[in-house]
Design an enzyme around this catalytic site. Structure first.
Site, PDB file in Angstrom:
ATOM      1  N   HIS A 118       1.062  -1.141   0.049  1.00  0.00           N
ATOM      2  CA  HIS A 118       0.106  -0.171  -0.121  1.00  0.00           C
ATOM      3  C   HIS A 118       1.026   1.132   0.061  1.00  0.00           C
ATOM      4  O   HIS A 118       1.623   1.410   0.945  1.00  0.00           O
ATOM      5  CB  HIS A 118      -0.967  -0.025   1.228  1.00  0.00           C
ATOM      6  CG  HIS A 118      -1.780  -1.154   1.212  1.00  0.00           C
ATOM      7  ND1 HIS A 118      -2.007  -1.776   2.367  1.00  0.00           N
ATOM      8  CD2 HIS A 118      -2.330  -1.852   0.350  1.00  0.00           C
ATOM      9  CE1 HIS A 118      -3.017  -2.898   2.169  1.00  0.00           C
ATOM     10  NE2 HIS A 118      -3.069  -2.952   0.941  1.00  0.00           N
ATOM     11  N   GLU A 140       1.765   3.779   2.635  1.00  0.00           N
ATOM     12  CA  GLU A 140       2.167   3.495   3.851  1.00  0.00           C
ATOM     13  C   GLU A 140       3.708   3.726   4.256  1.00  0.00           C
ATOM     14  O   GLU A 140       4.359   2.722   4.052  1.00  0.00           O
ATOM     15  CB  GLU A 140       1.717   2.136   4.327  1.00  0.00           C
ATOM     16  CG  GLU A 140      -0.030   2.227   4.574  1.00  0.00           C
ATOM     17  CD  GLU A 140      -0.253   0.763   4.531  1.00  0.00           C
ATOM     18  OE1 GLU A 140       0.335  -0.402   4.500  1.00  0.00           O
ATOM     19  OE2 GLU A 140      -1.665   0.562   4.329  1.00  0.00           O
ATOM     20  N   HIS A 187       3.750  -2.846   6.791  1.00  0.00           N
ATOM     21  CA  HIS A 187       2.503  -1.910   6.391  1.00  0.00           C
ATOM     22  C   HIS A 187       2.477  -0.834   7.576  1.00  0.00           C
ATOM     23  O   HIS A 187       3.238  -0.667   8.526  1.00  0.00           O
ATOM     24  CB  HIS A 187       1.322  -2.822   6.498  1.00  0.00           C
ATOM     25  CG  HIS A 187       1.022  -3.545   5.443  1.00  0.00           C
ATOM     26  ND1 HIS A 187       0.375  -3.309   4.335  1.00  0.00           N
ATOM     27  CD2 HIS A 187       1.674  -5.022   5.073  1.00  0.00           C
ATOM     28  CE1 HIS A 187       0.127  -4.408   3.498  1.00  0.00           C
ATOM     29  NE2 HIS A 187       1.219  -5.316   3.725  1.00  0.00           N
ATOM     30  N   GLU A 209       2.538  -3.915  11.356  1.00  0.00           N
ATOM     31  CA  GLU A 209       1.814  -2.861  11.081  1.00  0.00           C
ATOM     32  C   GLU A 209       2.499  -1.756  12.104  1.00  0.00           C
ATOM     33  O   GLU A 209       2.676  -1.946  13.472  1.00  0.00           O
ATOM     34  CB  GLU A 209       0.247  -2.884  11.504  1.00  0.00           C
ATOM     35  CG  GLU A 209      -0.376  -3.834  10.803  1.00  0.00           C
ATOM     36  CD  GLU A 209      -0.724  -3.054   9.329  1.00  0.00           C
ATOM     37  OE1 GLU A 209      -0.686  -2.012   8.975  1.00  0.00           O
ATOM     38  OE2 GLU A 209      -1.501  -3.979   8.553  1.00  0.00           O
TER      39      GLU A 209
END
Length: 375
Positions: free
Chosen positions: A166, A169, A259, A335
């Site tokens: 993504h 990010e 991410h 994350e």
């Protein structure tokens, strides 16, 4: 007064920009997609007064809850990014700042440009331990670059790291930069020990087209790459197709897909508990790695994160799930927050590019602790 986003990773639409106290803006959607949240623009203003910038379409963005308790970042020199007063009033994101120079950049998070990406891979490949492999091209004709670090050999573990599926990010590529900096340090004992035992396969930017276009979540044709791993194609998702093809050639013993999360203000791991092959061995590996990471850095925590998938209910189009099942190995989605790490808050910088790099650096200590258990 002028506002522009005509540069690498720029994204904003100007509704009105004549009055410093009422600048109205909107975020542009990813091409061929309804996703949007990333913004990056420059304000040039001769006015030495408070500027109020209102982004008016945030309620329909990809993650509207992500605006709660969020602070935008700004920079005068495009090197140091600091947090600025930001308020989400339920309708608009309102950024308030008194410029101290004629020109200032604002962004959703510290950007990582395509030029920076090119510098990263070119500098890394100068190290004798590192080989730069070009896997193919994206839909916009950019290179899909893989860094192979270490000498393949019998018994060596194969550790894969991917970042920025993504593209908005950007903390993910900052993380990789910190990891690479340590891994290529000849005087670092952790790095030397790891490379005696493993080979690293690192894709610093899985989505260079999306990044350059100023996308949040998709590639050049609006495809979410982290939903393509079961059946990628060169027509829609060459980025995944090419990386997946190389994984099948090399094999995988450990995988981290890096991410950023819009909503949750913590660093955390999402495991592969829902894949069909998940068993006691994989459970033990996951638990151990989480504990090692907790010991390696206080930036990590293990209490707050995503809901764990029920057995056999994992989404197999997601990278970490597909890799875990395909190679019967430990695979995580890592994350990091767009906001701040509420475990260790920093009012001036929040979660930042520098902290992301240090997290990448420190994570190698946990990788070393687990490497002998991977097979």
């Amino acid at each position: 007064m002028k506002i522009t986003a005509q540069f690498d990773s720029g994204n904003i639409e100007v509704i009105s920009a004549t009055d410093p106290s009422d600048i109205r803006l909107a975020i542009r959607k990813d091409n061929a997609s309804d996703f949007y949240q990333w913004f990056h623009f420059r304000l040039h203003s001769p006015h030495r007064e408070l500027h109020t910038l209102k982004i008016i379409n945030v309620n329909d963005s990809a993650y509207p809850d992500g605006w709660k308790n969020y602070q935008a970042v700004a920079s005068y020199d495009r090197q140091t990014w600091f947090r600025v007063d930001t308020d989400y009033n339920g309708q608009e994101l309102v950024i308030s700042h008194y410029p101290e120079a004629d020109s200032i950049y604002f962004a959703y998070f510290a950007p990582y440009s395509y030029e920076q990406h090119l510098d990263l891979v070119q500098q890394a490949q100068l190290h004798e331990r590192c080989q730069l492999v070009e896997l193919g091209e994206t839909l916009d004709g950019r290179d899909m670059s893989l860094l192979v670090i270490g000498e393949p050999g019998e018994g060596k573990r194969r550790i894969w790291i991917t970042a920025r599926q993504h593209p908005g990010e950007t903390m993910a590529e900052w993380f990789v930069e910190g990891m690479l900096e340590r891994l290529l340090d000849d005087e670092d004992a952790v790095a030397r020990s790891l490379l005696d035992k493993a080979v690293f396969y690192v894709v610093p930017n899985m989505n260079p087209d999306g990044g350059a276009r100023g996308h949040l979540r998709t590639n050049a044709v609006g495809v979410n790459l982290n939903r393509e791993w079961q059946a990628p194609s060169m027509e829609k998702s060459p980025e995944v197709f090419l990386v997946r093809q190389m994984m099948l050639e090399t094999g995988v013993d450990m995988y981290l897909d890096v991410h950023g999360d819009e909503n949750i203000p913590y660093n955390f791991l999402a495991g592969s508990e829902g894949v069909p092959c998940f068993d006691a061995r994989m459970q033990s590996l996951e638990q151990n790695f989480r504990q090692y990471l907790l010991m390696a850095t206080p930036e990590f925590q293990n209490e707050i994160g995503y809901e764990v998938d029920a057995p056999g209910q994992a989404n197999m189009t997601v990278a970490s799930n597909w890799v875990a099942q395909q190679f019967n190995c430990m695979a995580f989605t890592l994350e990091m927050p767009f906001k701040d790490n509420d475990k260790l808050p920093d009012d001036l910088y929040g979660w930042s590019d520098v902290r992301s790099m240090k997290f990448g650096h420190d994570s190698l200590t946990a990788v070393l602790a687990i490497v002998d258990q991977l097979r």
